[in-house]
Structure formats: structure tokens, C-alpha cells
Design a protein around this motif. Structure first.
Motif, mmCIF file in Angstrom:
data_model
loop_
_atom_site.group_PDB
_atom_site.id
_atom_site.type_symbol
_atom_site.label_atom_id
_atom_site.label_comp_id
_atom_site.label_asym_id
_atom_site.label_seq_id
_atom_site.Cartn_x
_atom_site.Cartn_y
_atom_site.Cartn_z
ATOM 1 N N VAL A 31 0.830 -1.210 0.000
ATOM 2 C CA VAL A 31 0.000 0.000 0.000
ATOM 3 C C VAL A 31 0.863 1.258 0.000
ATOM 4 O O VAL A 31 0.444 2.303 -0.523
ATOM 5 N N ARG A 32 2.052 1.168 0.547
ATOM 6 C CA ARG A 32 2.946 2.326 0.490
ATOM 7 C C ARG A 32 3.407 2.582 -0.939
ATOM 8 O O ARG A 32 3.589 3.739 -1.339
ATOM 9 N N THR A 33 3.571 1.506 -1.740
ATOM 10 C CA THR A 33 3.910 1.714 -3.154
ATOM 11 C C THR A 33 2.754 2.354 -3.902
ATOM 12 O O THR A 33 2.957 2.992 -4.944
ATOM 13 N N LEU A 34 1.532 2.182 -3.402
ATOM 14 C CA LEU A 34 0.364 2.814 -4.006
ATOM 15 C C LEU A 34 0.252 4.292 -3.622
ATOM 16 O O LEU A 34 -0.617 4.993 -4.131
ATOM 17 N N GLY A 35 1.090 4.719 -2.706
ATOM 18 C CA GLY A 35 1.033 6.098 -2.253
ATOM 19 C C GLY A 35 0.104 6.336 -1.089
ATOM 20 O O GLY A 35 -0.180 7.488 -0.736
ATOM 21 N N PHE A 36 -0.379 5.264 -0.472
ATOM 22 C CA PHE A 36 -1.277 5.409 0.673
ATOM 23 C C PHE A 36 -0.535 6.010 1.868
ATOM 24 O O PHE A 36 0.661 5.789 2.059
ATOM 25 N N ALA A 37 -1.302 6.714 2.709
ATOM 26 C CA ALA A 37 -0.719 7.254 3.937
ATOM 27 C C ALA A 37 -0.430 6.152 4.938
ATOM 28 O O ALA A 37 0.472 6.284 5.776
ATOM 29 N N GLY A 38 -1.194 5.075 4.886
ATOM 30 C CA GLY A 38 -1.038 3.973 5.827
ATOM 31 C C GLY A 38 -2.193 3.012 5.724
ATOM 32 O O GLY A 38 -2.722 2.794 4.623
ATOM 33 N N VAL A 39 -2.618 2.463 6.860
ATOM 34 C CA VAL A 39 -3.662 1.444 6.857
ATOM 35 C C VAL A 39 -4.608 1.622 8.042
ATOM 36 O O VAL A 39 -4.277 2.269 9.036
ATOM 37 N N GLU A 40 -5.762 1.032 7.899
ATOM 38 C CA GLU A 40 -6.701 0.876 9.001
ATOM 39 C C GLU A 40 -6.550 -0.535 9.572
ATOM 40 O O GLU A 40 -6.396 -1.498 8.817
ATOM 41 N N ILE A 41 -6.571 -0.640 10.892
ATOM 42 C CA ILE A 41 -6.613 -1.943 11.545
ATOM 43 C C ILE A 41 -7.753 -1.935 12.552
ATOM 44 O O ILE A 41 -8.286 -0.882 12.911
ATOM 45 N N ALA A 42 -8.111 -3.116 13.041
ATOM 46 C CA ALA A 42 -9.174 -3.224 14.037
ATOM 47 C C ALA A 42 -8.592 -3.156 15.438
ATOM 48 O O ALA A 42 -7.380 -3.248 15.655
ATOM 49 N N SER A 43 -9.480 -3.033 16.406
ATOM 50 C CA SER A 43 -9.114 -2.929 17.814
ATOM 51 C C SER A 43 -8.511 -4.214 18.361
ATOM 52 O O SER A 43 -7.784 -4.192 19.360
ATOM 53 N N HIS A 44 -8.814 -5.322 17.719
ATOM 54 C CA HIS A 44 -8.266 -6.620 18.127
ATOM 55 C C HIS A 44 -8.262 -7.527 16.910
ATOM 56 O O HIS A 44 -8.906 -7.242 15.891
#
Length: 330
Positions: A134-147
């Protein structure tokens, strides 16, 4: 239009690829027609949620953003699509599809959108590889869940992933998902209303009490829904740390110090609560969030923040400046 950046919005693709894996009874999502401008998200043959075309339509989303006075959105998947419970190979396929769909939306309007993708966090090595993608796509980062299937994100098994995010400068946005306490809901209220605040606070606390955030002070991590109950929980953690020798041995800094490096959206539906978040965590750590396009969201996050009667500099920080720093935008 004054610059306003919404870090908490969600995407659902208009369609999903057909399941091509080898598993049986895999809860692979699909879409079915609903009423005008809406589709049903189907999981295991049942309607999980009916969503509007703002989930996937770039023109509709931009029109809604203009009405909300939002200049830019961070796009992250509907949390149920994070798919930690899928077999790993299936999860990899679905998550790659989601990330490519978000990338297409960002590409269609790069001045209006920034990507926060997904990773298969049930396998840390796979998650780290997808983070690189996703960083190669230029994304700022990712979403993850609480657990992850019941294990809090502050568990040591996930630390290599957070170390990689810190090293690469990737932003992490944490959202409640399948929260604890659903079996104790009384009355016709959804889990989002009753259980999300506790669940996101558990995730936030785990990043502190497990020491992961203290060991990775440059990690940029934000918690949805104002961090849930974290603003109330924090003084109790500080007291426990002060009074418990083993807690002080395990954590070299006060929980308050760690918590004030995190970011929190202001999606708390009350001006006094917004002011309390600022008091507890600091004006530099509060960002704008709407939960667009879902019903439990706020259709006017800019107005909701303004109703807290903040100083102009504080309002500017929350509506744009802090988000730029969290997302690594110039």
C-alpha cells in the motif's frame, strides 16, 4: 473552501470478485441490489449492512464532501471487510482487492482523497508485506481493528508490524470491530452505540500497557470515536502505574505521556466532550472524523467541532493541521 481533512471515512466496493478459494462455508462478501442508490452487503447469505453509493461512487462522495465542507477524506475499508477471520490465502486476495479499489478512487481524485488500506493482521509477516504494497500505491497507511480475533493489538505478537509502520512512516488508524460486550446489550441499540467506546479504549490501553507504543515513540497511530472511553480510563491507568511497582518496571513512562502521542478523532457528538478530549490529550492530537457514509456517523463534522466554541487556531488544528501531520501530508 477552508481546508478540512476527514480521517474517518469508509469504503465498500460496488462489487466483490466471486470466491475462488478452496475453503467451505467461507464468509466471503458479495453485493446484491437494494433500493435506489443502495446495495446490500451480503455475508454468509445474509444482509450484513445496506450501504449507499457514497461507499464507492467518487462523484457522489465528492458532492457529499462539498456539502459537508470537507476538502479531503482518508478512505479506509468498512471494518467488517478487514477479514481477520478468513483463511489467510482468502484474506490476502480480498484485502488486495480492497486496496486496489481504494487506489482507483484515490487516482480518480488525488486532491480529494488519501488511502488508508487494509492488511491481513492475522499473519504479521503477510501484514507487513501488504503494508509495503500500500505504500507503493502512495497510501498514507492502513486501518486496523481494535483486536485480531480476540487478541488486543498491543499484544507482543503484533509489535513487528508496528515497528515496520514506524520505520516506514505509515499512519495507523484503529477502528472498533466485533466489540467485546455485545452479549450484554439491553434494548434495541446497536453495538456501535453501546460497545464501540469500550472496545476502542481496550485497544488504546493495550498499546500503552503492553509497552508497544512506548518502545515505538515515532509511531503515528489514531483511534476512532474519540478513543472511546479512553479519556476517562487514562487517569486510572496513571494511578495504577504510580502505585504498582511491576507496572512501573514494565512501562518506563507514564501512560499519560504515551496517550498524548496518539491521535483521536473528535467523533463524540457533543461539544463538551470535544473540549474534554482536547483537555485530556492535547489540541495537537485531535483530528476530524465523520464515519461517512454510515448512519452512526456525523453528517456535519466541521459544524460539530465549531460548536465546541474553540479558538480559531484550535479549530484550524483539528480540522486540518493535525490530520496533515498524522497522515504525513505536505
Amino acid at each position: 473552501m477552508t481546508d478540512c481533512i476527514d480521517v474517518h471515512t469508509h469504503v465498500v466496493p460496488e462489487n466483490f470478485p466471486a470466491y475462488a478459494g478452496r475453503g467451505r462455508d467461507v464468509p466471503w462478501p458479495s453485493m446484491a441490489e437494494a433500493h435506489a442508490c443502495h446495495r446490500h452487503v451480503m455475508i454468509s447469505g445474509k444482509v450484513y449492512r445496506t450501504v449507499s453509493d457514497g461507499c464507492w461512487s467518487v462523484p457522489r462522495r465528492i458532492a457529499d464532501m462539498d456539502g459537508m465542507r470537507v476538502t479531503r477524506q482518508a478512505l479506509s475499508p468498512m471494518p467488517e471487510l478487514l477479514s481477520y477471520w478468513l483463511p489467510l490465502e482468502d484474506a490476502r486476495v480480498l484485502i488486495r482487492y480492497l486496496n486496489d479499489q481504494i487506489a482507483a478512487m484515490v487516482h480518480a481524485a488525488p486532491q480529494r482523497f488519501v488511502g488508508l488500506g487494509a492488511v491481513p493482521l492475522q499473519d504479521v509477516d503477510s501484514a507487513m508485506r501488504e503494508l509495503e504494497y500500500v505504500r507503493t500505491l502512495g497510501f498514507a497507511g492502513v486501518e486496523i481493528a481494535s483486536h485480531v480475533n480476540g487478541t488486543s493489538i498491543g499484544d507482543p505478537r503484533f509489535e513487528p508490524f508496528f515497528a515496520a509502520a514506524e520505520a516506514t512512516g505509515a499512519a495507523i488508524f484503529v477502528h472498533a470491530l466485533r466489540p467485546a460486550g455485545q452479549d450484554r446489550i439491553v434494548g434495541p441499540f446497536a453495538e456501535q452505540a453501546v460497545c464501540f467506546p469500550g472496545d476502542i479504549a481496550l485497544a488504546c490501553a493495550s498499546m500503552i500497557t503492553g509497552g508497544v507504543a512506548a518502545r515505538h515513540p515515532r509511531l503515528r497511530i489514531a483511534f476512532s470515536h474519540g478513543g472511546g472511553a479512553m479519556a476517562i480510563l487514562l487517569p486510572r491507568l496513571v494511578h495504577a502505574w504510580s502505585m504498582t511497582p511491576k507496572a512501573k518496571e514494565a512501562l518506563p513512562e507514564s501512560p499519560a505521556t504515551t496517550a498524548r502521542r496518539f491521535y483521536y478523532d473528535q467523533l463524540v457528538f457533543d461539544p463538551a466532550a470535544v473540549r474534554f478530549l482536547i483537555e485530556r490529550f492535547g489540541v495537537s492530537q485531535i483530528v476530524l472524523g465523520s464515519d461517512y457514509p454510515f448512519v452512526m456517523g456525523d453528517p456535519d463534522p466541521v459544524g460539530a467541532t465549531a460548536r465546541a466554541q474553540l479558538e480559531p487556531a484550535t479549530l484550524a488544528a483539528i480540522t486540518a493541521e493535525n490530520a496533515r501531520r498524522f497522515l504525513g501530508l505536505k
